[in-house]
Design an enzyme around this catalytic site. Structure first.
Site, short mmCIF file in Angstrom:
data_model
loop_
_atom_site.label_atom_id
_atom_site.label_comp_id
_atom_site.label_asym_id
_atom_site.label_seq_id
_atom_site.Cartn_x
_atom_site.Cartn_y
_atom_site.Cartn_z
N GLY A 134 -89.91 67.71 -94.53
CA GLY A 134 -88.49 67.93 -94.33
C GLY A 134 -87.92 69.02 -95.21
CB SER A 185 -76.40 63.14 -97.14
OG SER A 185 -76.22 63.09 -95.74
CE1 TYR A 243 -80.42 58.98 -96.11
CE2 TYR A 243 -78.47 59.79 -94.98
CZ TYR A 243 -79.63 60.03 -95.66
OH TYR A 243 -80.00 61.32 -95.94
N GLY A 294 -90.31 64.24 -102.88
CA GLY A 294 -90.35 64.31 -101.42
C GLY A 294 -90.64 65.71 -100.94
CG ASN A 296 -94.54 64.58 -98.56
OD1 ASN A 296 -93.95 64.04 -99.48
ND2 ASN A 296 -94.60 64.05 -97.35
#
Length: 316
Positions: free
Chosen positions: A31, A156, A181, A27, A29
Protein backbone atom coordinates in the site's frame (compact mmCIF):
# COMPACT_ATOMS: atom_id res chain seq x y z
CA UNK A 1 21.68 27.64 6.03
CA UNK A 2 18.50 28.01 3.91
CA UNK A 3 16.01 25.17 3.96
CA UNK A 4 15.41 23.01 0.93
CA UNK A 5 11.95 24.54 0.53
CA UNK A 6 13.33 28.09 0.69
CA UNK A 7 15.98 27.33 -1.93
CA UNK A 8 13.85 25.41 -4.41
CA UNK A 9 10.15 24.54 -4.78
CA UNK A 10 9.49 21.05 -3.51
CA UNK A 11 9.44 18.54 -6.37
CA UNK A 12 8.03 15.09 -5.63
CA UNK A 13 9.95 13.77 -8.64
CA UNK A 14 13.33 15.20 -7.52
CA UNK A 15 13.79 14.43 -3.85
CA UNK A 16 16.82 15.67 -1.91
CA UNK A 17 19.61 13.22 -1.12
CA UNK A 18 19.59 11.64 2.30
CA UNK A 19 22.70 9.43 2.25
CA UNK A 20 23.68 8.09 5.65
CA UNK A 21 20.23 8.47 7.19
CA UNK A 22 18.15 5.56 8.47
CA UNK A 23 14.36 5.52 8.16
CA UNK A 24 11.85 2.98 9.47
CA UNK A 25 8.50 2.58 7.68
CA UNK A 26 5.94 0.46 9.49
CA UNK A 27 3.80 -1.52 7.07
CA UNK A 28 6.34 -0.76 4.36
CA UNK A 29 5.62 -3.96 2.47
CA UNK A 30 2.29 -2.88 0.91
CA UNK A 31 0.00 0.00 0.00
CA UNK A 32 1.03 3.56 0.77
CA UNK A 33 3.80 2.33 3.06
CA UNK A 34 5.45 0.51 0.18
CA UNK A 35 5.59 3.70 -1.90
CA UNK A 36 6.89 5.70 1.07
CA UNK A 37 9.70 3.16 1.37
CA UNK A 38 10.39 3.09 -2.39
CA UNK A 39 10.56 6.88 -2.63
CA UNK A 40 12.77 7.24 0.46
CA UNK A 41 15.07 4.54 -0.90
CA UNK A 42 15.70 6.69 -3.97
CA UNK A 43 17.35 9.34 -1.76
CA UNK A 44 20.26 7.10 -0.77
CA UNK A 45 19.04 6.50 2.78
CA UNK A 46 18.85 3.11 4.44
CA UNK A 47 15.16 2.20 4.64
CA UNK A 48 13.90 -0.48 7.00
CA UNK A 49 10.54 -2.08 6.36
CA UNK A 50 8.63 -3.03 9.49
CA UNK A 51 6.41 -5.96 8.56
CA UNK A 52 4.69 -8.79 10.41
CA UNK A 53 5.00 -11.02 7.30
CA UNK A 54 8.62 -11.82 6.33
CA UNK A 55 7.60 -13.24 2.93
CA UNK A 56 5.74 -10.07 1.97
CA UNK A 57 8.66 -7.99 3.17
CA UNK A 58 11.03 -9.95 0.92
CA UNK A 59 8.74 -9.40 -2.06
CA UNK A 60 8.53 -5.68 -1.33
CA UNK A 61 12.31 -5.37 -0.99
CA UNK A 62 12.83 -7.13 -4.32
CA UNK A 63 10.41 -4.72 -5.97
CA UNK A 64 12.13 -1.67 -4.45
CA UNK A 65 15.53 -2.90 -5.63
CA UNK A 66 14.13 -3.45 -9.12
CA UNK A 67 12.84 0.14 -9.28
CA UNK A 68 15.66 1.80 -7.32
CA UNK A 69 19.04 0.42 -8.39
CA UNK A 70 21.41 0.30 -5.44
CA UNK A 71 18.62 0.73 -2.89
CA UNK A 72 19.69 0.19 0.71
CA UNK A 73 16.64 -1.59 2.05
CA UNK A 74 16.13 -4.28 4.67
CA UNK A 75 13.34 -5.51 6.91
CA UNK A 76 12.55 -6.37 10.51
CA UNK A 77 9.65 -8.41 11.82
CA UNK A 78 7.22 -5.99 13.44
CA UNK A 79 3.80 -6.97 14.80
CA UNK A 80 2.10 -3.91 16.25
CA UNK A 81 -0.75 -6.04 17.58
CA UNK A 82 1.71 -7.81 19.92
CA UNK A 83 2.91 -5.15 22.35
CA UNK A 84 5.25 -7.53 24.17
CA UNK A 85 7.26 -8.06 20.97
CA UNK A 86 8.07 -4.41 20.25
CA UNK A 87 11.19 -4.02 22.41
CA UNK A 88 12.83 -6.97 20.65
CA UNK A 89 11.77 -5.60 17.26
CA UNK A 90 13.52 -2.30 18.00
CA UNK A 91 16.63 -4.15 19.17
CA UNK A 92 16.66 -6.02 15.85
CA UNK A 93 17.16 -2.70 14.02
CA UNK A 94 20.79 -2.82 15.14
CA UNK A 95 21.44 0.85 14.47
CA UNK A 96 22.96 3.57 16.63
CA UNK A 97 20.41 6.17 15.56
CA UNK A 98 17.13 6.47 13.69
CA UNK A 99 16.52 9.63 11.68
CA UNK A 100 12.78 9.09 11.19
CA UNK A 101 9.98 6.61 11.67
CA UNK A 102 6.83 6.69 9.55
CA UNK A 103 3.95 5.21 11.54
CA UNK A 104 2.05 3.90 8.53
CA UNK A 105 0.96 0.31 9.24
CA UNK A 106 -2.71 -0.20 9.89
CA UNK A 107 -5.60 -2.63 9.97
CA UNK A 108 -8.94 -1.76 8.39
CA UNK A 109 -11.92 -4.07 8.91
CA UNK A 110 -15.08 -3.66 6.87
CA UNK A 111 -17.45 -6.03 8.62
CA UNK A 112 -18.30 -7.28 12.13
CA UNK A 113 -17.64 -9.14 14.34
CA UNK A 114 -15.42 -7.07 16.60
CA UNK A 115 -11.96 -8.59 16.92
CA UNK A 116 -9.25 -8.23 19.54
CA UNK A 117 -5.47 -8.47 19.70
CA UNK A 118 -3.86 -11.08 21.96
CA UNK A 119 -3.49 -8.28 24.52
CA UNK A 120 -7.28 -7.88 24.58
CA UNK A 121 -7.49 -4.58 22.69
CA UNK A 122 -9.91 -3.90 19.85
CA UNK A 123 -7.87 -4.86 16.79
CA UNK A 124 -7.84 -1.57 14.89
CA UNK A 125 -7.33 0.67 17.93
CA UNK A 126 -4.78 -1.75 19.35
CA UNK A 127 -2.77 -1.95 16.13
CA UNK A 128 -3.18 1.44 14.49
CA UNK A 129 -2.79 3.53 17.63
CA UNK A 130 -1.60 1.60 20.70
CA UNK A 131 0.99 -0.38 18.74
CA UNK A 132 2.57 2.77 17.34
CA UNK A 133 2.30 4.53 20.71
CA UNK A 134 4.22 1.73 22.43
CA UNK A 135 6.70 1.41 19.56
CA UNK A 136 7.60 5.09 19.88
CA UNK A 137 8.54 4.54 23.53
CA UNK A 138 11.18 1.98 22.50
CA UNK A 139 12.40 4.04 19.54
CA UNK A 140 12.96 7.27 21.48
CA UNK A 141 16.63 6.61 22.40
CA UNK A 142 17.45 6.00 18.72
CA UNK A 143 15.45 9.02 17.54
CA UNK A 144 17.07 11.22 20.16
CA UNK A 145 20.51 10.08 18.99
CA UNK A 146 19.84 11.54 15.52
CA UNK A 147 20.56 15.22 14.88
CA UNK A 148 16.89 15.95 14.19
CA UNK A 149 14.79 12.80 14.57
CA UNK A 150 11.25 12.77 13.24
CA UNK A 151 8.13 10.81 14.10
CA UNK A 152 5.59 10.91 11.27
CA UNK A 153 2.12 9.76 12.27
CA UNK A 154 -0.06 8.77 9.33
CA UNK A 155 -3.69 9.68 9.81
CA UNK A 156 -6.63 9.40 7.47
CA UNK A 157 -9.29 11.59 5.90
CA UNK A 158 -11.69 9.11 7.52
CA UNK A 159 -10.77 10.64 10.87
CA UNK A 160 -12.05 14.10 9.91
CA UNK A 161 -15.68 13.29 10.61
CA UNK A 162 -15.05 11.14 13.69
CA UNK A 163 -14.75 12.04 17.36
CA UNK A 164 -13.07 10.00 20.08
CA UNK A 165 -15.24 8.41 22.73
CA UNK A 166 -12.85 8.58 25.67
CA UNK A 167 -15.23 6.41 27.69
CA UNK A 168 -15.16 3.66 25.08
CA UNK A 169 -11.81 3.76 23.24
CA UNK A 170 -12.06 0.01 22.67
CA UNK A 171 -15.43 0.24 20.85
CA UNK A 172 -17.09 -2.26 23.16
CA UNK A 173 -20.46 -0.53 22.75
CA UNK A 174 -22.24 -0.28 19.41
CA UNK A 175 -19.25 -1.56 17.41
CA UNK A 176 -19.18 -0.24 13.84
CA UNK A 177 -16.05 -1.19 11.86
CA UNK A 178 -15.74 1.93 9.72
CA UNK A 179 -16.26 4.20 12.71
CA UNK A 180 -13.77 2.21 14.78
CA UNK A 181 -11.21 2.53 12.01
CA UNK A 182 -11.72 6.29 11.70
CA UNK A 183 -11.38 6.69 15.46
CA UNK A 184 -8.21 4.60 15.57
CA UNK A 185 -6.62 6.88 12.97
CA UNK A 186 -7.92 9.95 14.79
CA UNK A 187 -6.25 8.66 17.95
CA UNK A 188 -2.98 8.35 16.07
CA UNK A 189 -3.30 11.92 14.77
CA UNK A 190 -4.09 13.28 18.25
CA UNK A 191 -1.05 11.39 19.53
CA UNK A 192 1.17 12.98 16.87
CA UNK A 193 0.15 16.53 17.80
CA UNK A 194 0.23 15.93 21.56
CA UNK A 195 3.60 14.20 21.27
CA UNK A 196 5.11 17.26 19.65
CA UNK A 197 3.73 19.49 22.41
CA UNK A 198 5.49 17.30 24.96
CA UNK A 199 8.71 17.12 22.96
CA UNK A 200 8.85 20.92 22.74
CA UNK A 201 8.18 21.23 26.49
CA UNK A 202 11.31 19.23 27.32
CA UNK A 203 13.49 20.78 24.60
CA UNK A 204 13.84 17.57 22.59
CA UNK A 205 15.57 17.54 19.21
CA UNK A 206 12.89 15.09 17.98
CA UNK A 207 9.85 16.49 16.15
CA UNK A 208 6.46 14.88 15.61
CA UNK A 209 4.51 15.57 12.40
CA UNK A 210 1.08 14.34 11.30
CA UNK A 211 0.21 13.54 7.69
CA UNK A 212 -2.70 12.06 5.78
CA UNK A 213 -2.74 10.68 2.22
CA UNK A 214 -6.05 12.13 1.05
CA UNK A 215 -7.97 9.84 -1.29
CA UNK A 216 -5.69 7.03 -2.47
CA UNK A 217 -7.07 4.25 -4.68
CA UNK A 218 -5.46 0.98 -5.77
CA UNK A 219 -6.87 1.47 -9.28
CA UNK A 220 -4.95 4.75 -9.73
CA UNK A 221 -1.68 3.32 -8.41
CA UNK A 222 1.25 2.31 -10.64
CA UNK A 223 1.63 -1.43 -10.90
CA UNK A 224 4.28 -3.17 -8.85
CA UNK A 225 3.99 -6.87 -9.71
CA UNK A 226 3.57 -9.08 -6.63
CA UNK A 227 3.09 -5.96 -4.49
CA UNK A 228 0.56 -3.74 -6.26
CA UNK A 229 -1.11 -5.03 -9.39
CA UNK A 230 -3.86 -3.35 -11.42
CA UNK A 231 -5.58 -4.43 -14.59
CA UNK A 232 -6.42 -2.35 -17.62
CA UNK A 233 -10.12 -2.55 -16.81
CA UNK A 234 -9.64 -1.23 -13.29
CA UNK A 235 -7.43 1.58 -14.59
CA UNK A 236 -9.98 2.69 -17.16
CA UNK A 237 -12.95 2.47 -14.79
CA UNK A 238 -11.13 4.60 -12.23
CA UNK A 239 -10.12 7.33 -14.70
CA UNK A 240 -12.99 9.71 -13.79
CA UNK A 241 -12.06 9.42 -10.10
CA UNK A 242 -8.62 10.84 -10.87
CA UNK A 243 -10.25 14.28 -10.98
CA UNK A 244 -10.82 14.03 -7.21
CA UNK A 245 -8.43 11.44 -5.79
CA UNK A 246 -5.10 9.81 -6.61
CA UNK A 247 -3.03 6.64 -6.42
CA UNK A 248 -1.17 5.32 -3.40
CA UNK A 249 2.16 6.45 -4.83
CA UNK A 250 0.87 10.04 -4.52
CA UNK A 251 -0.69 9.28 -1.15
CA UNK A 252 2.87 8.66 0.04
CA UNK A 253 4.04 12.20 -0.79
CA UNK A 254 3.02 13.96 2.46
CA UNK A 255 4.86 11.38 4.58
CA UNK A 256 7.94 11.51 2.36
CA UNK A 257 8.09 15.28 2.58
CA UNK A 258 7.56 15.18 6.34
CA UNK A 259 10.62 12.94 6.61
CA UNK A 260 12.92 14.80 4.21
CA UNK A 261 12.09 18.51 4.19
CA UNK A 262 13.88 20.43 7.00
CA UNK A 263 11.32 23.23 6.71
CA UNK A 264 8.54 20.92 7.92
CA UNK A 265 7.89 21.73 11.58
CA UNK A 266 6.79 19.56 14.45
CA UNK A 267 3.11 19.88 15.29
CA UNK A 268 2.10 20.44 11.67
CA UNK A 269 -0.47 18.54 9.60
CA UNK A 270 0.41 17.81 5.95
CA UNK A 271 -1.91 16.49 3.27
CA UNK A 272 -2.59 16.73 -0.48
CA UNK A 273 -2.96 20.21 -1.95
CA UNK A 274 -6.34 19.89 -3.75
CA UNK A 275 -9.18 19.83 -1.21
CA UNK A 276 -7.03 17.59 0.98
CA UNK A 277 -7.71 14.72 -1.45
CA UNK A 278 -5.12 14.84 -4.21
CA UNK A 279 -2.04 16.68 -5.40
CA UNK A 280 1.36 17.59 -4.05
CA UNK A 281 1.81 17.88 -0.27
CA UNK A 282 1.16 21.09 1.62
CA UNK A 283 0.61 22.10 5.25
CA UNK A 284 -2.98 22.56 6.30
CA UNK A 285 -4.59 23.83 9.49
CA UNK A 286 -4.66 21.16 12.18
CA UNK A 287 -8.25 19.96 12.51
CA UNK A 288 -9.85 21.38 15.65
CA UNK A 289 -10.71 18.00 17.14
CA UNK A 290 -7.13 16.81 16.57
CA UNK A 291 -5.64 19.90 18.19
CA UNK A 292 -7.77 19.86 21.38
CA UNK A 293 -5.20 19.58 24.22
CA UNK A 294 -7.64 18.35 26.87
CA UNK A 295 -8.79 15.41 24.74
CA UNK A 296 -5.26 14.57 23.64
CA UNK A 297 -3.96 14.63 27.23
CA UNK A 298 -6.67 12.21 28.37
CA UNK A 299 -5.98 9.97 25.38
CA UNK A 300 -2.27 10.04 26.25
CA UNK A 301 -2.90 8.92 29.82
CA UNK A 302 -5.28 6.19 28.69
CA UNK A 303 -2.78 5.01 26.07
CA UNK A 304 -0.01 4.74 28.67
CA UNK A 305 -2.29 2.61 30.82
CA UNK A 306 -3.59 0.39 28.02
CA UNK A 307 -0.19 -0.13 26.36
CA UNK A 308 1.66 -0.64 29.62
CA UNK A 309 3.94 2.35 28.99
CA UNK A 310 5.46 4.02 32.04
CA UNK A 311 4.63 7.76 31.79
CA UNK A 312 8.19 8.51 32.94
CA UNK A 313 9.52 6.85 29.77
CA UNK A 314 7.84 9.36 27.46
CA UNK A 315 8.18 13.17 27.30
CA UNK A 316 5.83 15.22 29.47
Amino acid sequence: MPSISAALPWDVQRLPRSDGNVFLVTGGNAGIGYFVAEQLSATGATVVLGSRDPAKAETAMASIRAHVPGARVRAIRLDLADLSSLEAAVESLRVERLDAVVHNAGVALDDPPRRETDDGHELMFGTNHLGHFALTRWLMPLLSAAPAGRVVATGSFAAKSERLDLGDLQSRKDYRPKRAYGRSKLAQMCFGIEFDRRLRAVGSTVASVVVHPGGALDSLTPSRPSVQARGVGARLSAAPAALLVQGKHAGAWPAVRAVLDPSVCGGQLWGPRVFGLRGEPRPEPVWNHVAAPSVAARLWDASCDLAGVDPSDVPG
